[in-house]
Design a protein around this motif. Structure first.
Motif, mmCIF file in Angstrom:
data_model
loop_
_atom_site.group_PDB
_atom_site.id
_atom_site.type_symbol
_atom_site.label_atom_id
_atom_site.label_comp_id
_atom_site.label_asym_id
_atom_site.label_seq_id
_atom_site.Cartn_x
_atom_site.Cartn_y
_atom_site.Cartn_z
ATOM 1 N N LEU A 68 0.836 -1.199 0.000
ATOM 2 C CA LEU A 68 0.000 0.000 0.000
ATOM 3 C C LEU A 68 0.877 1.259 0.000
ATOM 4 C CD1 LEU A 68 -3.075 0.346 0.062
ATOM 5 C CD2 LEU A 68 -2.925 0.625 2.534
ATOM 6 N N ASN A 78 3.617 1.498 -1.269
ATOM 7 C CA ASN A 78 4.268 1.573 -2.573
ATOM 8 C C ASN A 78 3.276 1.717 -3.704
ATOM 9 O OD1 ASN A 78 7.239 1.378 -2.555
ATOM 10 N ND2 ASN A 78 6.764 -0.289 -1.149
ATOM 11 N N SER A 79 2.101 2.213 -3.374
ATOM 12 C CA SER A 79 1.066 2.310 -4.401
ATOM 13 C C SER A 79 0.755 3.743 -4.799
ATOM 14 C CB SER A 79 -0.229 1.658 -3.913
ATOM 15 O OG SER A 79 -0.056 0.286 -3.772
ATOM 16 N N PRO A 139 2.044 7.592 -5.886
ATOM 17 C CA PRO A 139 3.172 8.433 -6.259
ATOM 18 C C PRO A 139 3.303 9.604 -5.289
ATOM 19 C CG PRO A 139 1.429 8.535 -7.940
ATOM 20 C CD PRO A 139 0.930 7.675 -6.844
ATOM 21 N N LEU A 182 6.292 2.373 -9.494
ATOM 22 C CA LEU A 182 5.460 1.813 -8.444
ATOM 23 C C LEU A 182 4.788 0.549 -8.960
ATOM 24 C CD1 LEU A 182 3.798 5.107 -7.211
ATOM 25 C CD2 LEU A 182 5.651 3.870 -6.102
ATOM 26 N N LEU A 183 4.737 -0.463 -8.126
ATOM 27 C CA LEU A 183 4.181 -1.741 -8.552
ATOM 28 C C LEU A 183 2.723 -1.895 -8.169
ATOM 29 C CD1 LEU A 183 7.285 -3.819 -7.573
ATOM 30 C CD2 LEU A 183 6.549 -3.156 -9.871
ATOM 31 N N GLY A 184 2.326 -1.264 -7.067
ATOM 32 C CA GLY A 184 0.950 -1.414 -6.630
ATOM 33 C C GLY A 184 0.694 -2.798 -6.060
ATOM 34 N N ILE A 185 -0.574 -3.166 -6.013
ATOM 35 C CA ILE A 185 -0.955 -4.469 -5.458
ATOM 36 C C ILE A 185 -1.714 -5.209 -6.539
ATOM 37 C CG2 ILE A 185 -2.063 -5.633 -3.521
ATOM 38 C CD1 ILE A 185 -2.189 -2.855 -2.158
ATOM 39 N N SER A 209 -4.661 1.714 -5.088
ATOM 40 C CA SER A 209 -3.997 0.652 -5.842
ATOM 41 C C SER A 209 -4.594 0.528 -7.241
ATOM 42 C CB SER A 209 -4.089 -0.679 -5.099
ATOM 43 O OG SER A 209 -5.428 -1.055 -4.958
ATOM 44 N N LEU A 217 -3.263 3.368 -9.453
ATOM 45 C CA LEU A 217 -1.937 3.084 -9.985
ATOM 46 C C LEU A 217 -2.034 2.152 -11.190
ATOM 47 C CD1 LEU A 217 1.053 3.656 -9.411
ATOM 48 C CD2 LEU A 217 1.117 1.469 -8.210
ATOM 49 N N ALA A 248 1.310 14.769 -7.658
ATOM 50 C CA ALA A 248 2.117 13.554 -7.524
ATOM 51 C C ALA A 248 1.866 12.603 -8.698
ATOM 52 C CB ALA A 248 1.829 12.864 -6.200
ATOM 53 N N TYR A 290 4.317 11.410 -11.813
ATOM 54 C CA TYR A 290 4.532 9.990 -12.060
ATOM 55 C C TYR A 290 4.305 9.633 -13.525
ATOM 56 C CZ TYR A 290 4.144 4.931 -11.502
ATOM 57 O OH TYR A 290 4.321 3.578 -11.611
#
Ligand SMILES: Nc1ncnc2c1ncn2[C@@H]1O[C@H](COP(=O)(O)OP(=O)(O)OP(=O)(O)O)[C@@H](O)[C@H]1O
Ligand SMILES: Nc1ncnc2c1ncn2[C@@H]1O[C@H](COP(=O)(O)OP(=O)(O)O)[C@@H](O)[C@H]1O
Ligand code: SF4
Ligand code: SF4
Ligand SMILES: [Mg+2]
Ligand SMILES: [Mg+2]
Lengths: 330, 335
Positions: A257, A259-260, A262, A271-274, B196, B199, B224, B228
């Protein structure tokens, strides 16, 4: 800032809530426990549908069928909110509690000036003269950053940000001990949001009250909260001081989370997300509810045994077999 | 991530675009200057972000570029041709197939009574991208796979209420892709989605620009996500584009006082909220009674006499970036 030796204001113990539907029971909140201390901002985070609003509505006892509280206690000091009589409940909601929702700014009465709405709230509550109440209303408007000239403005004459501040002024008029804020600034721009959050925090410093703050915006939640709880699919997976969780997330879900989203701070990174989506709560996965999305899942264990929420040193709680084992070793 | 595009013709260009709206009654009415003198270029395979607070004019620019609003002034150029001079249904249809839109609300942008396939088939038919039933089906499945709605055979049969917000937004993107566009105008496509899922959509759009060379105009109020996803950021305030720079330059070295305020307002989880910060203050002006000066003047720490007189012209800075602020005019004191 929270003083750890304090007794909690709110203590949620093993709370269980379900929504009954034709397809079966939605197990929206399962065995959730946490505490909210006087003067503390406690943040609830997690993806949409993980149960944040349900927890908030359980505390305020606003849950109605098809929602049913199937277990647990919610202690307000020494009284269980869930067992309060209608009389006690009214007094609790009246004297100790205020609620600010995302759409609250649209719930202002369109035919009353914001000043009169604050005055009404105060007069319904305590014996106070109109003049006194009006003086106090002006103070409150100033406190939330609205020009006192606006006391006689109608809601439609104010911008969205100003209306939301007026709602906060009304919430404060009753001098509550607990304010529940469910996505209070989600509909607002960052600049307005920052202004309001600064206001809320300095009012907390000034008047002293606890806040249960709910938002799906993690950077904001970490920024404003003293401690946070991360929910996944109806369960607490991690809780602790917000800065510690941000800089060193322990639970694999929290880690992903974090890492989700920016950020504008620090270097830019991929970012990899989930992967995947949260589960259907009518038939949540066995064992750890996160296991179908977890890269670290241990076969035979994570898909069978529910990881308990365990205190792992300091003030951190984590519910993960992997973390629990690592902690047991060290 | 700035790719060399020097000298190459932009795919889409806005030149001095303006839009005024007349509001209210005949006597009480006013004029809203929603967009004033907006100029920028979008190249193939590039992402330009348009960032600003609510009401700053972002969607109005998008709607002019989508030919949903007639500009009050200025020009729109597609591959160097002035689009506004072209007349007739055919030309408009051609342009619309090349420049597609994706909207913010994944809940209202799909018709609840139709299956997912319907939304994506329509543009395939309207823009005549298929030959015969089998080809239509093949294209449909391809598009669903392209936006990672798999198994596609299952997803085409679903109704909007059976889909999550993120999945609906993927369908909205598939629908835009069906027209085989060169440009996608994406107006807050992820604002209503969860972190999530958000993203996932940003990464999908990044992949489309990479693999298909589609140019994106990405509208957002979230700096942000602009940083990105985009190569370049345009900052809007009260109808004006006030600053333009590559994303990294803009974030690490903002020049315009408004850009600086906007950045200061972004939550910083590593720092915690400081109640004593004073860098964020004031309110956006009412666009009906804007004077002739810089609209940021009432909130600006650096305001000077000249600021009240007229809006400054763009001042070019190093690396092709520019800013509209007197602080950066030649001979002005350097901040
Ligand atoms: N059809 C219209 N008629 C009258 N005024 C309009 C119309 N469309 C937009 N406006 C006004 O133009 C200004 C710019 O609006 P616009 O929708 O472009 O802003 P935005 O930057 O997209 O905002 P948001 O972030 O809220 O989407 C606002 O003052 C708005 O009220
Ligand atoms: N009235 C309702 N009837 C049935 N299910 C509901 C109802 N309200 C919420 N739920 C379900 O309960 C779960 C938790 O919802 P909620 O507390 O609103 O989550 P959050 O606030 O974290 O987004 C979700 O699975 C949601 O679909
Ligand atoms: S308990 Fe297992 S599946 Fe759950 S988060 Fe920990 S490692 Fe992953
Ligand atoms: S032109 Fe003047 S008022 Fe406007 S941003 Fe620059 S210094 Fe501030
Ligand atoms: Mg909610
Ligand atoms: Mg808009």
């Amino acid at each position: 800032m929270k003083a750890p030796e304090n007794k909690p204001l709110i203590q949620i113990q093993e709370l269980n809530v379900e929504y009954r539907s034709a397809r079966g029971a939605v197990r929206a909140v399962e065995n959730v426990s946490f505490e909210l201390f006087p003067n503390e901002v406690f943040g609830l985070a997690g993806e949409s549908g993980c149960g944040k609003t349900t927890v908030a509505n359980a505390i305020t006892r606003l849950l109605k069928p098809p929602a049913f509280i199937t277990g647990g206690r919610i202690m307000f000091r020494d009284i269980d909110i869930l067992r309060m009589s209608q009389e006690e409940l009214r007094a609790f909601r009246w004297d100790q509690l205020s609620i600010v929702f995302q759409s609250a700014m649209n719930a202002l009465n369109p035919v009353l000036t914001i000043g009169n709405q604050i005055i009404d709230a105060m007069q319904a509550h305590q014996s106070i003269s109109y003049e006194q109440a009006r003086g106090h209303a002006k103070q409150l408007l100033r406190a939330v950053g609205i020009d006192v000239q606006r006391v006689d403005s109608y809601p439609h004459q104010l911008s969205g940000g100003m209306r939301q501040r007026a709602v906060i002024a009304i919430a404060l008029a009753l001098n509550p001990e607990l304010i529940i804020m469910d996505e209070p600034t989600t509909a607002l721009d960052v600049v307005v949001q920052k202004q309001i959050l600064q206001e809320i925090k300095s009012l907390r410093d000034q008047f002293g009250f606890s806040i249960l703050f709910i938002t799906h915006d993690l950077s904001l939640l970490v920024e404003i909260s003293d401690r946070i709880g991360i929910m996944y699919a109806g369960k607490f997976v991690e809780a602790g001081p917000s800065q510690e969780i941000f800089s060193d997330p322990k639970h694999p879900y929290t880690d992903r989370l974090m890492n989700s989203f920016p950020t504008v701070h620090g270097p830019r990174r991929e970012l990899l997300g989930i992967p995947g989506a949260p589960p259907d709560l009518i038939e949540p996965p066995a064992g750890c509810r996160f296991h179908p999305r977890c890269e670290l899942a241990i076969e035979g264990e994570c898909d069978r045994i529910i990881p308990p929420l365990i205190r792992i040193g300091g003030a951190r709680d984590v519910a993960c077999h992997l973390v629990n084992e690592a902690e047991a070793v060290t | 991530m700035n790719r060399g595009n020097n000298g190459k013709q932009p795919i889409l260009e806005a030149r001095n675009l303006s839009k005024e709206f007349h509001t209210g009654g005949a006597f009480s009415g006013g004029t809203v200057k929603a967009v004033q003198g907006a100029s920028f270029k979008l190249h193939r395979g590039h992402v330009v972000a348009l960032v600003g607070e609510s009401g700053s004019g972002k969607s109005t620019i998008v709607r002019m570029l989508a030919r949903l609003y007639e500009p009050t002034g200025g020009d729109i150029l597609y591959e160097g041709e002035n689009v506004l001079e072209e007349r007739g249904r055919r030309a408009l249809l051609d342009y619309r197939s090349k420049v597609q839109m994706v909207f913010q609300d994944p809940f209202s942008s799909l018709n609840p009574v139709h299956r997912a396939s319907h939304a994506v088939q329509r543009p395939l038919k309207i823009y005549a991208k298929t030959r015969g039933r089998q080809d239509l089906r093949r294209k449909l499945i391809e598009l669903f796979e392209l936006v990672s709605l798999t198994p596609a055979e299952e997803f085409v049969e679903k109704y909007p209420h059976q889909l999550s917000g993120g999945q609906r937004q993927r369908i909205a993107i598939a629908r835009a892709l069906a027209a085989e566009p060169e440009v996608i105008l994406a107006d807050e496509p992820v604002s209503m989605l969860d972190v999530s899922i958000r993203l996932g959509i940003l990464n999908l759009m990044a992949e489309l620009r990479e693999k298909q060379g589609i140019g994106f105009l990405y509208v957002t109020h979230d700096l942000a996500s602009a940083r990105y996803f985009s190569d370049e950021i345009l900052v809007m305030y009260a109808g004006f584009i006030v600053e333009q720079a590559t994303s990294e330059e803009l974030i690490s070295n903002p020049k315009h006082p408004y850009t600086q305020m906007l950045l200061a307002a972004v939550p910083d989880p590593s720092r915690g909220l400081k109640t004593e910060d004073t860098d964020v203050q004031g309110e956006i002006p009412d666009l009906t009674d804007l004077g002739s000066g810089c609209p940021f003047a009432p909130r600006c720490k650096h305001v000077m006499d000249a600021c009240h007189e007229a809006m400054p012209e763009p001042s070019p800075l190093e690396d092709g970036r520019w800013v509209r602020c007197y602080l950066y005019e030649e001979g002005a004191p350097v901040v």
